[in-house]
Motif scaffolding. Structure first.
Motif, PDB file in Angstrom:
ATOM      1  N   GLU A 176       7.955  15.201   5.963  1.00 17.63           N
ATOM      2  CA  GLU A 176       8.475  13.834   5.903  1.00 17.63           C
ATOM      3  C   GLU A 176       7.605  13.042   4.937  1.00 17.63           C
ATOM      4  O   GLU A 176       6.416  12.864   5.161  1.00 17.63           O
ATOM      5  CB  GLU A 176       8.463  13.167   7.278  1.00 17.63           C
ATOM      6  N   ILE A 177       8.209  12.609   3.849  1.00 18.15           N
ATOM      7  CA  ILE A 177       7.520  11.778   2.869  1.00 18.15           C
ATOM      8  C   ILE A 177       7.991  10.350   3.103  1.00 18.15           C
ATOM      9  O   ILE A 177       9.147  10.013   2.849  1.00 18.15           O
ATOM     10  CB  ILE A 177       7.833  12.241   1.439  1.00 18.15           C
ATOM     11  N   ALA A 178       7.099   9.531   3.611  1.00 18.27           N
ATOM     12  CA  ALA A 178       7.490   8.188   4.038  1.00 18.27           C
ATOM     13  C   ALA A 178       6.647   7.150   3.320  1.00 18.27           C
ATOM     14  O   ALA A 178       5.410   7.199   3.355  1.00 18.27           O
ATOM     15  CB  ALA A 178       7.322   8.047   5.552  1.00 18.27           C
ATOM     16  N   HIS A 179       7.314   6.217   2.673  1.00 14.80           N
ATOM     17  CA  HIS A 179       6.587   5.123   2.038  1.00 14.80           C
ATOM     18  C   HIS A 179       5.938   4.243   3.097  1.00 14.80           C
ATOM     19  O   HIS A 179       6.453   4.072   4.208  1.00 14.80           O
ATOM     20  CB  HIS A 179       7.529   4.298   1.159  1.00 14.80           C
ATOM     21  N   THR A 180       4.805   3.702   2.742  1.00 15.05           N
ATOM     22  CA  THR A 180       4.018   2.873   3.651  1.00 15.05           C
ATOM     23  C   THR A 180       4.841   1.706   4.189  1.00 15.05           C
ATOM     24  O   THR A 180       5.583   1.057   3.444  1.00 15.05           O
ATOM     25  CB  THR A 180       2.779   2.331   2.918  1.00 15.05           C
ATOM     26  N   GLN A 181       4.691   1.459   5.483  1.00  8.87           N
ATOM     27  CA  GLN A 181       5.238   0.248   6.091  1.00  8.87           C
ATOM     28  C   GLN A 181       4.098  -0.763   6.169  1.00  8.87           C
ATOM     29  O   GLN A 181       3.022  -0.458   6.681  1.00  8.87           O
ATOM     30  CB  GLN A 181       5.792   0.541   7.490  1.00  8.87           C
ATOM     31  N   TYR A 182       4.357  -1.963   5.688  1.00  7.54           N
ATOM     32  CA  TYR A 182       3.267  -2.909   5.488  1.00  7.54           C
ATOM     33  C   TYR A 182       3.048  -3.781   6.717  1.00  7.54           C
ATOM     34  O   TYR A 182       3.415  -4.956   6.764  1.00  7.54           O
ATOM     35  CB  TYR A 182       3.496  -3.700   4.193  1.00  7.54           C
ATOM     36  N   HIS A 183       2.402  -3.140   7.720  1.00 12.26           N
ATOM     37  CA  HIS A 183       1.965  -3.797   8.938  1.00 12.26           C
ATOM     38  C   HIS A 183       0.493  -3.436   9.143  1.00 12.26           C
ATOM     39  O   HIS A 183      -0.020  -2.496   8.543  1.00 12.26           O
ATOM     40  CB  HIS A 183       2.789  -3.346  10.145  1.00 12.26           C
TER      41      HIS A 183
END
Length: 494
Positions: free
Chosen positions: A308-315
């Protein structure tokens, strides 16, 4: 590109199993990150898979048993099996090493006596009483906030739960049983680093005993061979192993931890040797997005069935470090193209999931499948949240499982009712034809970018100030600030 035909031998690999959900009165296929509600035709097809039959022999067995047109049975069965093979849920004699070893996993005992008196089984496993919220599918169980890594993108809250406040083993056992009774099918055992819990194997055992599909989300650091052995013996279904980069120097700069890559590779080898399905999770951003192809090759070399290549979630810490982490549009386009090429190259060998960044999209994703619709989160101290970052929203007061039953919290608590459904929406969401597709996007992201959690997610092109917000907050020219790590500067060695 993998091709499947009538001579393809099909099996249900370890990590995939049939399950009878008494809450939904429906058969369910459980697999890594998947819970598929089945109709009677699908259950009949899956019950015919014995690990030895080819696709054509499965069709023949169904034709012999059921009074339906042969052409219709062949179409339905081969379409289902081909789709599940493509998703990596079923395996064939041409799939990755380890996927077809051993005996096929039997369905839950509750499913076998049906023997396809399945007219009585519902084909709509999500039906609920009018006015009631849907049954949840997944629960994130944050066992602890303790973690030896200090990743720049960590989404855990800035104020972490103390060890003394964590739910005890018996309390988690009660939570798992309540979750199963509520309709939860999968539990994701996370943290922090769940291996920091000395009772991890007991927790896995309690979750499995409740009938939940168990997914361990780990950095690998602290997951000793003995601890993993105990978890596998306790009924662990799947392991998701995080990787911060494709090389040690970049991984160290992201995680603030030295030599983690050696540990992760060793853990991957142990998981694969047990026959437990392995997923590699790679959170990507400006510091490692150029390594997408290398990360995919690494996952395949380590024996993963899925990456799973997931872009950063900005929290959390990612929000603090967003200038360091935010990629350029050119980086995102290049990485997306690399993923698509790799999907073609690895089809049938490894599943590649790709979570694109909201901030370069036209529309936002339905965060968590929609607020209070499919998932819930239990924090280390027992607070129950609609999503991981929900406590960032002012006025949201979570209820604790130490105070109320999980079902009552899911159905009636103010936190879950806050943005459930569509009644809370204002324009342009209220009249938008996509309102029951993306449910207004991410509430935490809306608050982070606008100061109003009820606003349309600014990543949506229909949102007021969409262009200005994104240009000011996300698309500004990258600077080279000093990264901020939890606990101070990275250690030189461990």
């Amino acid at each position: 590109m993998a091709q499947w035909n009538g001579s393809t031998q099909v099996t249900i690999p370890r990590g995939t199993r049939l399950h009878w959900c008494a809450v939904r009165e429906a058969g369910v296929l459980l697999a890594p990150e998947k819970a598929l509600i089945l109709n009677s035709s699908a259950i009949a097809t899956l019950l015919a898979i014995d690990g030895q039959r080819t696709m054509q022999q499965i069709v023949s067995a169904l034709v012999d048993k059921y009074d339906s047109a042969e052409g219709q049975i062949e179409h339905d069965a081969t379409s289902l099996i081909s789709g599940l093979l493509q998703q990596g849920i079923l395996s064939s004699n041409s799939t990755i090493a380890g996927a077809t070893t051993g005996q096929p996993v039997s369905p839950d005992a509750a499913l076998l006596p049906l023997e396809l008196e399945l007219a009585a089984a519902s084909s709509d496993g999500n039906r609920i009483a009018s006015g009631d919220p849907p049954w949840p599918i997944a629960m994130l169980a944050e066992l602890t906030h303790r973690c030896p890594l200090r990743c720049l993108y960590c989404s855990n809250p800035i104020e972490l739960t103390r060890r003394s406040d964590e739910l005890r083993t018996q309390e988690w056992r009660t939570v798992f049983q309540q979750a199963a009774d509520l309709g939860v099918l999968q539990v994701h055992l996370s943290g922090g680093e769940p291996a920091a819990r000395q009772d991890l194997a007991d927790i896995v055992s309690d979750a499995a005993a409740s009938g939940l599909y168990t997914n361990l989300i780990t950095s690998g650091v602290g997951l000793s061979p003995e601890k993993l052995d105990a978890c596998v013996d306790a009924g662990l279904d799947h392991v998701q192993l995080s990787v911060q980069a494709a090389d040690e120097p970049t991984a160290r700069s992201v995680s603030g931890y030295s030599n983690a890559m050696l540990i992760k590779r060793s853990v991957a080898e142990m998981v694969v040797s047990h026959g437990v399905p392995l997923t590699i999770n790679a959170v990507v951003h400006r510091l490692n997005l150029h390594q997408v192809e290398e990360l995919i090759d690494l996952a395949h070399a380590w024996g993963a069935r899925r990456i799973e290549i997931a872009h950063t979630q900005y929290h959390g810490w990612a929000l603090t470090n967003r200038v360091t982490l935010m990629p350029s549009l050119e980086q995102v386009i290049a990485a997306t193209e690399q993923v698509e090429r790799a999907r073609a190259a690895f089809a049938g060998a490894m599943v590649i999931d790709y979570v694109k960044p909201d901030h370069f999209a036209r529309y936002p994703k339905a965060c968590m499948g929609g607020w209070g619709r499919t998932a819930l989160n239990v924090a280390p101290d027992g607070k129950v949240l609609p999503c991981h970052a929900a406590e960032t929203i002012p006025g949201l007061i979570p209820t604790n499982v130490r105070d109320r039953d999980l079902a009552c919290i899911w159905r009636h608590s103010a936190a879950f009712e806050m943005f459930r459904g569509t009644g809370w929406m204002k324009e342009p969401c209220r009249s938008c034809p996509r309102k029951e597709i993306d449910f207004g996007g991410c509430r935490c992201q809306a608050y982070a970018l606008t100061g109003n959690a009820a606003a349309t997610d600014p990543t949506c092109e229909k949102a007021d100030g969409h262009t200005a917000v994104l240009q000011n907050e996300w698309h500004s020219p990258p600077r080279e600030p000093t990264p901020v790590y939890r606990g101070g500067n990275p250690r030189a060695s461990t």
